[in-house]
Design a protein around this motif. Sequence first.
Motif, mmCIF file in Angstrom:
data_model
loop_
_atom_site.group_PDB
_atom_site.id
_atom_site.type_symbol
_atom_site.label_atom_id
_atom_site.label_comp_id
_atom_site.label_asym_id
_atom_site.label_seq_id
_atom_site.Cartn_x
_atom_site.Cartn_y
_atom_site.Cartn_z
ATOM 1 N N HIS A 1 0.833 -1.199 0.000
ATOM 2 C CA HIS A 1 0.000 0.000 0.000
ATOM 3 C C HIS A 1 0.877 1.262 0.000
ATOM 4 O O HIS A 1 0.602 2.221 -0.730
ATOM 5 C CB HIS A 1 -0.942 -0.032 1.196
ATOM 6 N N GLN A 2 1.930 1.258 0.801
ATOM 7 C CA GLN A 2 2.844 2.403 0.853
ATOM 8 C C GLN A 2 3.533 2.613 -0.496
ATOM 9 O O GLN A 2 3.655 3.753 -0.966
ATOM 10 C CB GLN A 2 3.895 2.201 1.939
ATOM 11 N N VAL A 3 3.973 1.514 -1.120
ATOM 12 C CA VAL A 3 4.635 1.617 -2.423
ATOM 13 C C VAL A 3 3.665 2.160 -3.466
ATOM 14 O O VAL A 3 4.015 3.030 -4.273
ATOM 15 C CB VAL A 3 5.215 0.254 -2.853
ATOM 16 N N GLU A 4 2.431 1.668 -3.443
ATOM 17 C CA GLU A 4 1.429 2.144 -4.398
ATOM 18 C C GLU A 4 1.139 3.629 -4.191
ATOM 19 O O GLU A 4 1.008 4.387 -5.165
ATOM 20 C CB GLU A 4 0.148 1.324 -4.283
ATOM 21 N N ASP A 5 1.035 4.061 -2.942
ATOM 22 C CA ASP A 5 0.806 5.483 -2.660
ATOM 23 C C ASP A 5 1.964 6.339 -3.174
ATOM 24 O O ASP A 5 1.754 7.417 -3.737
ATOM 25 C CB ASP A 5 0.618 5.725 -1.160
ATOM 26 N N GLU A 6 3.188 5.853 -2.969
ATOM 27 C CA GLU A 6 4.360 6.579 -3.460
ATOM 28 C C GLU A 6 4.339 6.644 -4.984
ATOM 29 O O GLU A 6 4.649 7.682 -5.566
ATOM 30 C CB GLU A 6 5.643 5.887 -2.975
ATOM 31 N N ALA A 7 3.963 5.561 -5.638
ATOM 32 C CA ALA A 7 3.886 5.547 -7.101
ATOM 33 C C ALA A 7 2.846 6.551 -7.601
ATOM 34 O O ALA A 7 3.089 7.262 -8.587
ATOM 35 C CB ALA A 7 3.560 4.146 -7.605
ATOM 36 N N VAL A 8 1.720 6.623 -6.936
ATOM 37 C CA VAL A 8 0.687 7.589 -7.322
ATOM 38 C C VAL A 8 1.219 9.014 -7.184
ATOM 39 O O VAL A 8 1.008 9.859 -8.062
ATOM 40 C CB VAL A 8 -0.594 7.400 -6.469
ATOM 41 N N ARG A 9 1.947 9.261 -6.113
ATOM 42 C CA ARG A 9 2.531 10.589 -5.911
ATOM 43 C C ARG A 9 3.512 10.914 -7.038
ATOM 44 O O ARG A 9 3.483 12.006 -7.606
ATOM 45 C CB ARG A 9 3.237 10.673 -4.557
ATOM 46 N N LEU A 10 4.370 9.946 -7.381
ATOM 47 C CA LEU A 10 5.347 10.159 -8.449
ATOM 48 C C LEU A 10 4.666 10.395 -9.796
ATOM 49 O O LEU A 10 5.078 11.253 -10.580
ATOM 50 C CB LEU A 10 6.310 8.973 -8.538
ATOM 51 N N ILE A 11 3.622 9.639 -10.061
ATOM 52 C CA ILE A 11 2.884 9.809 -11.312
ATOM 53 C C ILE A 11 2.267 11.198 -11.377
ATOM 54 O O ILE A 11 2.275 11.856 -12.416
ATOM 55 C CB ILE A 11 1.829 8.698 -11.480
ATOM 56 N N SER A 12 1.736 11.654 -10.241
ATOM 57 C CA SER A 12 1.123 12.996 -10.227
ATOM 58 C C SER A 12 2.157 14.086 -10.478
ATOM 59 O O SER A 12 1.817 15.187 -10.907
ATOM 60 C CB SER A 12 0.401 13.242 -8.900
ATOM 61 N N GLU A 13 3.432 13.770 -10.225
ATOM 62 C CA GLU A 13 4.522 14.709 -10.495
ATOM 63 C C GLU A 13 5.166 14.446 -11.861
ATOM 64 O O GLU A 13 6.238 14.971 -12.157
ATOM 65 C CB GLU A 13 5.581 14.600 -9.394
ATOM 66 N N CYS A 14 4.513 13.588 -12.671
ATOM 67 C CA CYS A 14 5.000 13.222 -14.021
ATOM 68 C C CYS A 14 6.360 12.532 -13.975
ATOM 69 O O CYS A 14 7.159 12.646 -14.897
ATOM 70 C CB CYS A 14 5.042 14.434 -14.947
ATOM 71 N N ARG A 15 6.620 11.798 -12.927
ATOM 72 C CA ARG A 15 7.871 11.033 -12.779
ATOM 73 C C ARG A 15 7.554 9.560 -13.021
ATOM 74 O O ARG A 15 7.664 8.721 -12.142
ATOM 75 C CB ARG A 15 8.455 11.295 -11.400
ATOM 76 N N PHE A 16 7.157 9.267 -14.249
ATOM 77 C CA PHE A 16 6.625 7.958 -14.610
ATOM 78 C C PHE A 16 7.645 6.825 -14.482
ATOM 79 O O PHE A 16 7.325 5.752 -14.002
ATOM 80 C CB PHE A 16 6.045 7.992 -16.026
ATOM 81 N N GLU A 17 8.872 7.064 -14.939
ATOM 82 C CA GLU A 17 9.891 6.021 -14.891
ATOM 83 C C GLU A 17 10.201 5.608 -13.454
ATOM 84 O O GLU A 17 10.354 4.420 -13.158
ATOM 85 C CB GLU A 17 11.161 6.473 -15.609
ATOM 86 N N GLU A 18 10.269 6.587 -12.574
ATOM 87 C CA GLU A 18 10.508 6.287 -11.166
ATOM 88 C C GLU A 18 9.334 5.511 -10.567
ATOM 89 O O GLU A 18 9.541 4.594 -9.766
ATOM 90 C CB GLU A 18 10.732 7.573 -10.368
ATOM 91 N N ALA A 19 8.129 5.871 -10.955
ATOM 92 C CA ALA A 19 6.935 5.171 -10.461
ATOM 93 C C ALA A 19 6.952 3.713 -10.896
ATOM 94 O O ALA A 19 6.695 2.816 -10.091
ATOM 95 C CB ALA A 19 5.672 5.864 -10.937
ATOM 96 N N VAL A 20 7.278 3.487 -12.148
ATOM 97 C CA VAL A 20 7.322 2.117 -12.665
ATOM 98 C C VAL A 20 8.416 1.329 -11.921
ATOM 99 O O VAL A 20 8.203 0.158 -11.554
ATOM 100 C CB VAL A 20 7.587 2.103 -14.189
ATOM 101 N N LYS A 21 9.535 1.971 -11.697
ATOM 102 C CA LYS A 21 10.654 1.307 -11.025
ATOM 103 C C LYS A 21 10.261 0.823 -9.609
ATOM 104 O O LYS A 21 10.538 -0.314 -9.239
ATOM 105 C CB LYS A 21 11.849 2.249 -10.935
ATOM 106 N N ILE A 22 9.598 1.688 -8.841
ATOM 107 C CA ILE A 22 9.240 1.261 -7.482
ATOM 108 C C ILE A 22 8.083 0.253 -7.498
ATOM 109 O O ILE A 22 8.001 -0.595 -6.636
ATOM 110 C CB ILE A 22 8.937 2.428 -6.529
ATOM 111 N N LEU A 23 7.199 0.347 -8.498
ATOM 112 C CA LEU A 23 6.123 -0.627 -8.577
ATOM 113 C C LEU A 23 6.637 -2.024 -8.902
ATOM 114 O O LEU A 23 6.044 -3.028 -8.494
ATOM 115 C CB LEU A 23 5.065 -0.208 -9.611
ATOM 116 N N LYS A 24 7.747 -2.096 -9.598
ATOM 117 C CA LYS A 24 8.329 -3.389 -9.926
ATOM 118 C C LYS A 24 8.923 -4.086 -8.699
ATOM 119 O O LYS A 24 9.207 -5.273 -8.742
ATOM 120 C CB LYS A 24 9.394 -3.241 -10.995
ATOM 121 N N THR A 25 9.074 -3.344 -7.616
ATOM 122 C CA THR A 25 9.648 -3.948 -6.402
ATOM 123 C C THR A 25 8.624 -4.769 -5.614
ATOM 124 O O THR A 25 9.000 -5.507 -4.719
ATOM 125 C CB THR A 25 10.244 -2.877 -5.465
ATOM 126 N N ILE A 26 7.345 -4.605 -5.956
ATOM 127 C CA ILE A 26 6.332 -5.372 -5.216
ATOM 128 C C ILE A 26 5.780 -6.506 -6.041
ATOM 129 O O ILE A 26 5.955 -6.631 -7.189
ATOM 130 C CB ILE A 26 5.171 -4.510 -4.701
#
Length: 84
Positions: free
Chosen positions: A59-84
């Motif tokens: 849940h924490q990782v998903e929330d962080e990914a949503v935050r990154l996506i909202s900041e248009c940091r898509f590659e970073e979001a994908v990277k952390i989502l791959k960790t779960i």
Amino acid sequence: MSNRINLLVRQCTENHCNTKCQKIVALTQDFIETKMKGALSMKRIEEIEQLQAEIDHRHQVEDEAVRLISECRFEEAVKILKTI
């Protein structure tokens, strides 16, 4: 708690989640049913607590990914989502 379980069941059904996710949902449902009966073994309690910690981590990782996506940091979001 029941609403969160229903949400997890729905997400697993809709997304055809992996076996670990389905096991978490099944064990959480089993936990509630067993708790209502009043008998849980310590081993089972520890297993459920570990799985709940995994859910919380995801849940924490998903929330962080949503935050990154909202900041248009898509590659970073994908990277952390791959960790779960």
